[in-house]
Design an enzyme around this catalytic site. Structure first.
Site, short mmCIF file in Angstrom:
data_model
loop_
_atom_site.label_atom_id
_atom_site.label_comp_id
_atom_site.label_asym_id
_atom_site.label_seq_id
_atom_site.Cartn_x
_atom_site.Cartn_y
_atom_site.Cartn_z
N LYS A 110 0.98 -1.14 -0.06
CA LYS A 110 -0.09 0.18 0.01
C LYS A 110 0.75 1.27 0.02
O LYS A 110 1.90 1.22 0.35
CB LYS A 110 -0.78 0.03 1.40
CG LYS A 110 -2.19 0.70 1.18
CD LYS A 110 -3.14 0.14 0.36
CE LYS A 110 -4.36 1.02 0.29
NZ LYS A 110 -5.71 -0.06 -0.32
P1 NAD Z 1 -12.97 7.67 -2.43
O1 NAD Z 1 -11.94 8.72 -2.19
O2 NAD Z 1 -13.69 7.52 -3.92
O3 NAD Z 1 -14.44 8.00 -1.23
C1 NAD Z 1 -14.16 8.12 -0.10
C2 NAD Z 1 -15.54 8.65 0.58
O4 NAD Z 1 -15.33 8.62 1.94
C3 NAD Z 1 -15.95 10.03 0.13
O5 NAD Z 1 -17.41 10.03 -0.02
C4 NAD Z 1 -15.62 11.00 1.01
O6 NAD Z 1 -16.57 11.98 1.15
C5 NAD Z 1 -15.96 9.99 2.21
N1 NAD Z 1 -15.30 10.45 3.59
C6 NAD Z 1 -14.00 10.95 3.79
N2 NAD Z 1 -13.73 11.43 4.86
C7 NAD Z 1 -15.04 11.18 5.60
C8 NAD Z 1 -15.45 11.43 6.82
N3 NAD Z 1 -14.67 11.84 7.82
N4 NAD Z 1 -16.77 11.15 6.97
C9 NAD Z 1 -17.53 10.39 6.30
N5 NAD Z 1 -17.20 10.25 5.21
C10 NAD Z 1 -15.92 10.49 4.85
O7 NAD Z 1 -12.38 6.41 -1.72
P2 NAD Z 1 -12.89 4.93 -2.22
O8 NAD Z 1 -11.96 4.52 -3.18
O9 NAD Z 1 -14.28 4.77 -2.25
O10 NAD Z 1 -12.34 4.10 -0.85
C11 NAD Z 1 -13.32 3.94 0.18
C12 NAD Z 1 -12.86 2.91 1.13
O11 NAD Z 1 -12.88 1.63 0.32
C13 NAD Z 1 -11.18 2.73 1.56
O12 NAD Z 1 -11.29 2.24 2.99
C14 NAD Z 1 -10.38 2.28 0.65
O13 NAD Z 1 -9.34 1.76 1.23
C15 NAD Z 1 -11.53 1.01 0.34
N6 NAD Z 1 -11.37 0.31 -0.89
C16 NAD Z 1 -11.37 0.79 -2.02
C17 NAD Z 1 -11.14 0.09 -2.77
C18 NAD Z 1 -11.03 0.79 -4.35
O14 NAD Z 1 -11.00 -0.08 -5.61
N7 NAD Z 1 -11.24 2.14 -4.57
C19 NAD Z 1 -10.81 -1.38 -3.12
C20 NAD Z 1 -11.03 -2.02 -1.90
C21 NAD Z 1 -10.90 -1.11 -0.59
#
Ligand code: NAD
Length: 422
Positions: A108
């Site tokens: 990561k």
């Molecule tokens: P992203 O940046 O697209 O979205 C993040 C979301 O979280 C946004 O809507 C943001 O407003 C919200 N957020 C941020 N701070 C916040 C807060 N204080 N309170 C409430 N909401 C808040 O990110 P993503 O890619 O959707 O990732 C989200 C989660 O999923 C993370 O834990 C990431 O590690 C995990 N994840 C992502 C992927 C991927 O393919 N993108 C894969 C596996 C896991």
């Protein structure tokens, strides 16, 4: 939303690991190896801002393990990124790939800054300079980044371009698979954008089928409406489930009549957040978490389901789209309260599965269609689900521990086969 820095998530990983390792009596020598990360790199690097001044940034890449294949894992842009968070996220990647049986290890990366405070051209220069600093610590057969919080296909395209530009001329065309989650035109896979949300939905549907739960009557709430949260919501819509509440960094909204995920996605694209969405009411964080719905999909950051919040939840199932949303106290309370849980290292594995498909397509110069990608994703994630379910039964373990057991057994077998050099 709780501040994620309140608890060191790497401590959570160690507790989860030790619990599962004790249950299966993991070989003590192999346990020593898996309990540590292999490589940790911290970069402090300068970037020229739009005003001509230099700003220093700190970036990280942690490589936990590569016994199953090249290191693999996302890149996060967030002010809360630190070495322990990146260690935790890298370690979870190793378990995730092992559970769904793809030939990748765990890594990561992250840069500690809030991209909301920077222009697009500054973000491009930060990305490119970090990629340059990474140099050959990443590589198409060595360590392959992908999008995570606040990074997307555009960031991956800049990373690819920077990496390729610094390679010898005869290698530049052969390194498209140095990152995954690229724009489709730049070598990305169809279906990668929605893959994590799609995997979340496939695991929820499997749970519903086995629990005899009618998805048409389901209500749910989502925390985080970015890539994972918005896609999971949009993909649940055809099954008739009703989205009642959503929280993101701009606030929380609720509507008893249901929130249309497609309209909300458009609203977020236009305004930057869920706040102000038509026909919804704003609520505070604690109120949202306590509402009575069937399913909760945390899809934002870590440490949301804790000793403080787990007792207030009124849900039947938690499907962890985010990595590490539940700490160990949260886990214990959910188990005591009989709330089902699809753990992150299984539930959100759709992203890395389709990243693997993208990597394969790049290596073979192939382009798969959406039906092929989705069909193969379904098969892989459900195979992982079934292995975890079997481990739940065999060891009378909770789902998270069972998921660890599946991963640790696979890794233990490989280490035993290969032995330790020299
Ligand atoms: P992203 O940046 O697209 O979205 C993040 C979301 O979280 C946004 O809507 C943001 O407003 C919200 N957020 C941020 N701070 C916040 C807060 N204080 N309170 C409430 N909401 C808040 O990110 P993503 O890619 O959707 O990732 C989200 C989660 O999923 C993370 O834990 C990431 O590690 C995990 N994840 C992502 C992927 C991927 O393919 N993108 C894969 C596996 C896991």
């Amino acid at each position: 939303m709780e501040g994620k820095t309140q608890l060191n998530v790497y401590e959570t990983v160690k507790k989860q690991f030790n619990k599962a390792a004790d249950i299966i009596h993991l070989d003590p020598e192999i346990r020593k190896i898996l309990a540590m990360t292999m490589n940790e790199i911290v970069f402090n690097f300068p970037v020229k801002m739009d005003n001509g001044k230099i700003e220093m940034f700190t970036g990280y890449r942690v490589q936990h393990n590569n016994v199953l294949g090249p290191f693999k894992g996302g890149l996060r842009f967030h002010p809360g990124v630190d070495i322990n968070e990146v260690r935790a996220l890298a370690t979870w990647m190793t378990w995730k790939s092992a559970i769904v049986n793809i030939p990748f290890g765990g890594a990561k990366g992250g840069i500690q800054f809030d991209p909301a405070n920077y222009s697009k051209s500054e973000i491009e220069r930060i990305t490119r300079r970090f990629t340059f600093a990474l140099g050959t610590n990443i590589g198409p057969e060595y360590d392959i980044p992908a999008p995570d919080v606040n990074t997307n296909s555009q960031i991956m395209a800049w990373m690819l371009d920077t990496y390729a530009s610094t390679m010898p001329a005869h290698e530049r065309q052969a390194c498209t698979h140095v990152v995954t989650g690229k724009p489709v035109e730049a070598g990305g896979s169809i279906g990668r954008d929605k893959a994590t949300g799609q995997g979340v939905v496939f695991t929820i549907l499997q749970w519903a089928e086995e629990a005899n739960f009618d998805m048409k009557k389901a209500t749910y709430m989502v925390q985080g409406f970015g890539n994972v949260g918005s896609w999971a919501s949009r993909l649940l819509k055809p099954y008739g489930a009703t989205l009642i509440a959503v929280e993101d960094k701009t606030g929380a909204i609720i509507s008893e009549h249901g929130i249309d995920p497609d309209a909300l996605t458009e609203h977020v694209q236009n305004t930057g957040g869920v706040k102000g969405f038509a026909d919804s009411e704003e609520v505070d964080h604690d109120t949202m978490l306590a509402i009575d719905v069937d399913i909760f999909i945390p899809a934002a950051l870590e440490n949301q389901i804790t000793a403080k919040t787990a007792p207030t939840l009124n849900v039947k199932l938690i499907a962890e789209g985010a990595n590490g949303p539940t700490d160990t106290d949260g886990d214990r309370i959910l188990q005591e309260r009989g709330i089902d849980l699809l753990p992150d290292i299984l539930c959100n594995a759709g992203g890395v599965i389709v990243s693997y498909f993208e990597w394969l397509q790049n290596k073979r110069s192939e382009f798969w269609d959406l039906a092929e990608v989705d069909g193969k994703l379904h098969k892989k994630i459900i195979q992982g689900y079934e292995l975890v379910r079997e481990a739940v039964r065999e060891f009378h373990a909770d789902w998270r521990t069972a998921a660890y057991i599946v991963a640790l057994r696979r890794l233990e077998t490989v280490y035993k086969d290969r032995g330790i050099f020299p």
